[in-house]
Design an enzyme around this catalytic site. Sequence first.
Site, PDB file in Angstrom:
ATOM      1  N   GLN A   1      44.500  37.325  36.412  1.00 13.79           N
ATOM      2  CA  GLN A   1      43.521  36.355  35.824  1.00 13.79           C
ATOM      3  C   GLN A   1      44.359  35.168  35.039  1.00 13.79           C
ATOM      4  OE1 GLN A   1      40.318  36.034  36.133  1.00 13.79           O
ATOM      5  NE2 GLN A   1      39.548  37.845  36.600  1.00 13.79           N
TER       6      GLN A   1
ATOM      7  N   ASP B   1      34.747  42.214  42.280  1.00 13.19           N
ATOM      8  CA  ASP B   1      35.102  40.944  41.694  1.00 13.19           C
ATOM      9  C   ASP B   1      35.885  40.137  42.894  1.00 13.19           C
ATOM     10  OD1 ASP B   1      36.286  39.302  40.102  1.00 13.19           O
ATOM     11  OD2 ASP B   1      37.704  40.284  38.869  1.00 13.19           O
TER      12      ASP B   1
ATOM     13  N   CYS C   1      33.453  34.672  39.516  1.00 12.55           N
ATOM     14  CA  CYS C   1      34.321  33.389  39.002  1.00 12.55           C
ATOM     15  C   CYS C   1      33.734  32.285  39.557  1.00 12.55           C
ATOM     16  CB  CYS C   1      35.554  33.530  39.377  1.00 12.55           C
ATOM     17  SG  CYS C   1      35.940  33.315  41.077  1.00 12.55           S
TER      18      CYS C   1
END
Length: 472
Positions: free
Chosen positions: A291, A391, A419
Amino acid sequence: LHVRLGPCLPRAALLSRGRPPPWSSPRAWLGAACPEKAAVAGPAPEDWGPEPGSWPERLADLVTPLWRLDYEQQLRVKAEALRGILERLEARLRALGSPGAEAGALCSRLQPFRPSPVIDGYRNKCNFAIRQGPDGRPRTVGYVLGSRREQQLVCVQPGHLKHIPEQHQRVARCYQAFLHQSPLEPYVEPHGRGHWHELTVRSTRRGHTMAIIAFHPQQLRPGELWPHKEHVKEFFTQGPGADCDLTSLYLQENVQCDQQQPCYQLLAGEPHIFEDLPGLKFRISPGAFFQINAAAVEILYRVVGELSGVDPNTLLLDLSQGTGATSLSLAQRTAQVLSTGLVGQAVEDARWTAAFNGITNWEFHADQVENIVPQLLKSQETGQSLVAMVDPSRTGLNSQVVQAIRNCRAIRTLVFVSCYPSGKAKRNFLELCCPPNPGKDLLGEPFVLRQAVPVDMFPHTVHYELVLLFTR
């Protein structure tokens, strides 16, 4: 306007071109790069913002379109955009007759933004291109910016961008100084000529810095390439670039490579860098995802843990990409973690992280999710609860994964970390929650969105992470 920013920074729309208020920014990028050590690495004598209408201002508008707003205003802009996404999703689901999609239901389940603890200089990975600068210098390192109307593309140095740390700028300045010394030309698209390509800089809060220089060998034989490798190595270890204090220096050759064995050549330093999160130490390889905002990722993992409700009786199915960091951070709170979404160097990084931190209940499976359904059903027979987590990248989940999740009756709880919720992930949300659709092989009971928690990982931009809890 459009901008080429590499894999980490996508194209963005140009916002209003109003006159900016004064704000501070390093001046060093606004002058010519100098090969001397002091000029390359030294601080700027004065600070100023980009001039209205200048190339630096245009770059700031594209890459960090919210830079003129204070942070509270930025969060309000993002929250309003997110409410619009949920309202449109709700309208689609209501039209399809989906449960839990009554008017205002989804927005009522939206929690306030969790702000980033770090506002400026938070990026731990940056990609820099090479091209002619606005001043005509052909070996400028920065971000490529231009307009079709003006028929030109230029590389703008990014020292005025608020989200890029000074250490990354220092490495980019040194790389630019190196290019002015090298007899080889930079690689130029779309012609495909030249050698030196883009620069990637990665860093961690431990003070580690990794530089990855992409290089196209063209017709150079190994014996002809070796002196140039030695040149860049000497520059960053003994020459002006030594001030960057690199932990790792890699060369990435632009040749056909096996996905499991990328063409990263360690020229100097350590093969990996490391990041610390509460209670864990993570290993990061040059090609592995981590990240962008390490301070905010702690908040992200905390939110995932809260929404998932994992406990010592939980089997966590992790379908995420990256280095498995999210599920590893939750492993000690669960009975077992099965991870299926990792590829390449991320697999070995995750295995090292698990072993180093004494995590024994984390396993990686190369099978697709539909192939491990029998193991999931068996876990439920032993009384374990099952939580699935995804994710995905900006492109969202592919349809096969969504179908496998919908059609696996053992999955009753799903945590979705997005995201880019305004992109293709919207289709994923719709397919997870819509009534059964045999035509799309969506046969299982639909999920219902219970909670949505936005986490601001990207201050000054319009992007953020959205954690959604689906149950059925």
